[in-house]
Design a protein around this motif. Structure first.
Motif, PDB file in Angstrom:
ATOM      1  N   ASP A 268       0.820  -1.206   0.000  1.00 47.29           N
ATOM      2  CA  ASP A 268       0.000   0.000   0.000  1.00 47.29           C
ATOM      3  C   ASP A 268       0.857   1.260   0.000  1.00 47.29           C
ATOM      4  O   ASP A 268       0.529   2.246  -0.664  1.00 47.29           O
ATOM      5  N   VAL A 269       1.959   1.235   0.754  1.00 50.18           N
ATOM      6  CA  VAL A 269       2.873   2.382   0.746  1.00 50.18           C
ATOM      7  C   VAL A 269       3.428   2.597  -0.654  1.00 50.18           C
ATOM      8  O   VAL A 269       3.455   3.731  -1.177  1.00 50.18           O
ATOM      9  N   ASN A 270       3.865   1.520  -1.283  1.00 50.88           N
ATOM     10  CA  ASN A 270       4.451   1.639  -2.624  1.00 50.88           C
ATOM     11  C   ASN A 270       3.439   2.144  -3.644  1.00 50.88           C
ATOM     12  O   ASN A 270       3.777   2.908  -4.555  1.00 50.88           O
ATOM     13  N   VAL A 280       6.214  10.043   0.775  1.00 49.04           N
ATOM     14  CA  VAL A 280       6.524   8.940   1.678  1.00 49.04           C
ATOM     15  C   VAL A 280       7.818   9.270   2.404  1.00 49.04           C
ATOM     16  O   VAL A 280       8.868   9.423   1.776  1.00 49.04           O
ATOM     17  N   ASP A 281       7.728   9.421   3.713  1.00 52.65           N
ATOM     18  CA  ASP A 281       8.901   9.690   4.546  1.00 52.65           C
ATOM     19  C   ASP A 281       9.391   8.373   5.128  1.00 52.65           C
ATOM     20  O   ASP A 281       8.697   7.743   5.928  1.00 52.65           O
ATOM     21  N   ASP A 507      10.830   3.090   9.156  1.00 55.02           N
ATOM     22  CA  ASP A 507       9.467   3.563   9.392  1.00 55.02           C
ATOM     23  C   ASP A 507       9.022   4.385   8.188  1.00 55.02           C
ATOM     24  O   ASP A 507       9.591   5.439   7.896  1.00 55.02           O
ATOM     25  N   SER A 508       8.024   3.878   7.468  1.00 58.70           N
ATOM     26  CA  SER A 508       7.513   4.576   6.290  1.00 58.70           C
ATOM     27  C   SER A 508       6.180   5.228   6.638  1.00 58.70           C
ATOM     28  O   SER A 508       5.227   4.544   7.020  1.00 58.70           O
ATOM     29  N   LYS A 542       6.780  19.000   0.839  1.00 60.19           N
ATOM     30  CA  LYS A 542       7.819  19.414   1.765  1.00 60.19           C
ATOM     31  C   LYS A 542       9.084  18.583   1.634  1.00 60.19           C
ATOM     32  O   LYS A 542      10.026  18.774   2.339  1.00 60.19           O
ATOM     33  N   GLY A 543       9.090  17.577   0.742  1.00 58.28           N
ATOM     34  CA  GLY A 543      10.307  16.816   0.512  1.00 58.28           C
ATOM     35  C   GLY A 543      10.671  15.924   1.663  1.00 58.28           C
ATOM     36  O   GLY A 543       9.968  15.771   2.603  1.00 58.28           O
TER      37      GLY A 543
END
Length: 543
Positions: A268-270, A280-281, A507-508, A542-543
């Motif tokens: 899901d993150v990807n 995505v941090d 931690d993503s 915000k990078g």
């Protein structure tokens, strides 16, 4: 697929069928809505808390004396203490408090509150006391070693030789020595519990936000503290919402119903990485994923059995298939990225070698055991993978799932066989931070209750190793200290430990681009006081 998973998949299908475009929901501009899994959120009491999730809440309700810069962890920043000094012999720390700080109750914050908060940790002797006991503090000596010289000056004298910088890092990073409103808490004491029962679901801090409501496994709301000493936060409210299913989190943040989502599955993150409205941090943390064994259990008291288990874990396969977005391969007790950390020893799955070791230990046909694990990812997938490879050597491990309290609670009570978990502190930028949590065990007795030390939980004890850790901590020659920390790792491996590191945590966190100044903290102390939101059409990533 269980019912909740089918529901999440169905909702996700609806989202992509109808799109989100012009009908996208919007969270209020002055509120931050965060989706997370709250299964391991058991208490809000800073002295009793365990796990990264609660630390991120506590540091926004309370203030500490000092804090770590998320951009450079070795940079200690002033907080409640505007300045501090370390004596020439390194045994005394003096903190000077800033004036005019008020608790949420309106009470003034003084040095007496700092001292009382420290006394409370040692007298309660709950999870967060372990760190301070390792530094030599106890409920018997805390009054002698932690004093208020006046209303704005706190003096901490170290009970035994230590690295004073590590102590300062601990004050900054752990979240345990936040300052409590002693007058308010004392009004809620029951049976000499130092307010523990009340603070489980309440707070008495001076932080940028105050607690509005907490409904376990549902929602936690914080509201802005308009009298905050740093200045009024830009956000009126921060809302944390509980979601068990990653697919639901993905749906909610894609729709715009969430501003931030954590604890999501890698897939899901990807998928959300491709969304131009998201960032995505990914932050590497010092926390280690591990497979643990209890040396109170007769099988695992045998070093040959522990060594067999060492070769019954497919470290490379687990990290390649299950850990992207969650962690990276790591097999040392000291977190990666430090000069003292040795290269990985290269352990890998070796079924024949494991079978030979089990036969030598007297278990040629293996044995039955249990494997405890949180009912969350990636823990559950790791446990299934480990169960499969254990079985190939005859070890039949029945998986027992549950909440944080059920799984880690059993470990804290030393009532488990095997466990897949995550721990190791690593929050302070110092090798001792990892060793203290994963290896150090100065008192292996049940009565010691060193519940925040994985070494104590697993009953892994070696007098020489403890002495090496103590010596390395106070060594002032950098080259000698480096060599000592490397020798500790070598001995740890040779002893066949009861805790086998397999991956270091990543931690993503998925963040919508409207959110500004959100910076995930490697030590989990993510500050929300400076976060604000801009309109979506004008927001800059915000990078």
């Amino acid at each position: 697929m269980n019912r909740s998973s089918r529901l999440g998949a169905w909702l996700l299908t609806l989202l992509f069928m109808f799109g989100s475009g012009s009908t996208m929901a919007k969270t209020p501009p002055d509120q931050l809505i965060i989706g997370m899994n709250m299964n391991n959120l058991l208490t809000l009491d800073p002295a009793a808390m365990t796990g990264n999730e609660v630390v991120g809440l506590v540091v926004n309700l309370y203030d500490s004396l000092v804090e770590l810069d998320p951009a450079k962890l070795t940079n200690v920043r002033p907080a409640l203490a505007k300045s501090w000094e370390v004596s020439e012999d390194g045994n005394r720390l003096t903190f000077h408090l800033r004036d005019g700080v008020k608790f949420h109750s309106g009470n003034s914050l003084t040095a007496d509150d700092v001292v009382w908060s420290m006394r409370r940790i040692l007298h309660l002797n709950l999870a967060q006391a372990s760190v301070w006991k390792s530094y030599g503090f106890s409920k018997k000596n805390v009054d002698e070693h932690v004093k208020a010289l006046d209303s704005s000056t706190v003096e901490i004298t170290l009970p035994k030789a230590n690295d004073p910088q590590l102590v300062i890092y601990s004050l900054a990073a752990l979240g345990s020595v936040v300052v409590l409103d002693s007058k308010t808490v004392e009004q809620h004491v029951q049976n000499d519990d130092w307010g523990n029962r009340w603070l489980t679901t309440n707070e008495a801090g001076s932080g940028p936000f105050s607690l509005e409501v907490w409904q376990a496994k549902d929602v936690l709301r914080m509201q802005r503290n308009p009298e905050y000493w740093r200045g009024e936060p830009k956000l009126a409210r921060v809302v944390f919402r509980h979601f068990q299913e990653s697919q639901t989190l993905r749906l909610m943040i894609a729709k715009g119903d969430l501003d931030i989502a954590s604890n999501m599955a890698v897939s899901d993150v990807n998928a959300l990485r491709k969304d131009p409205d998201m960032t995505v941090d990914a932050v590497k943390k010092g926390t280690i994923y591990y497979v643990a064994m209890s040396m109170k259990e007769p099988h695992f008291a045998n070093p040959k059995v522990r060594e067999a288990v060492r070769y019954l874990i497919d470290y490379q396969g687990i990290n390649k298939a299950l850990m992207p977005g969650y962690g990276v391969l790591h097999q040392r007790p000291i977190q990666s990225g430090m000069p003292a950390t040795l290269p990985n020893p290269g352990y890998s799955l070796d079924i024949p070698r494991a079978k030979k070791l089990l036969a030598e230990a007297g278990y040629p046909d293996g044995f039955d055991t249990t494997l405890r694990v949180l009912a969350d990812q990636p823990f559950l997938n790791i446990a299934i993978a480990v169960q499969s490879t254990l079985m190939q050597a005859g070890i039949n491990a029945k998986i027992v799932t549950g909440t944080g309290n059920q799984i880690y609670g059993a470990m804290r009570e030393r009532k488990f066989d095997m466990l897949v978990g995550r721990g190791g502190s690593g929050v302070e930028p110092h090798p001792h931070s990892s060793l203290r949590s994963l290896v150090y065990n100065p008192d292996n007795s049940d009565a010691a209750r060193l519940t925040n030390f994985q070494g104590w939980r697993t009953s892994f004890y070696d007098k020489t190793l403890n002495q090496q850790i103590d010596n390395a901590l106070v060594e002032r020659d950098p080259a000698k200290q480096l060599a000592e920390y490397q020798a500790i790792q070598t001995r740890y491996d040779e002893l066949i430990p009861a805790l086998l590191p397999l991956s270091q945590m990543v931690d993503s966190v998925v963040v919508r681009k409207e959110v500004q100044n959100y910076q995930p903290h490697p030590s989990a102390t993510t500050f929300l006081r400076d976060v604000y939101k801009t309109p979506a059409e004008n927001g800059e990533n915000k990078g």
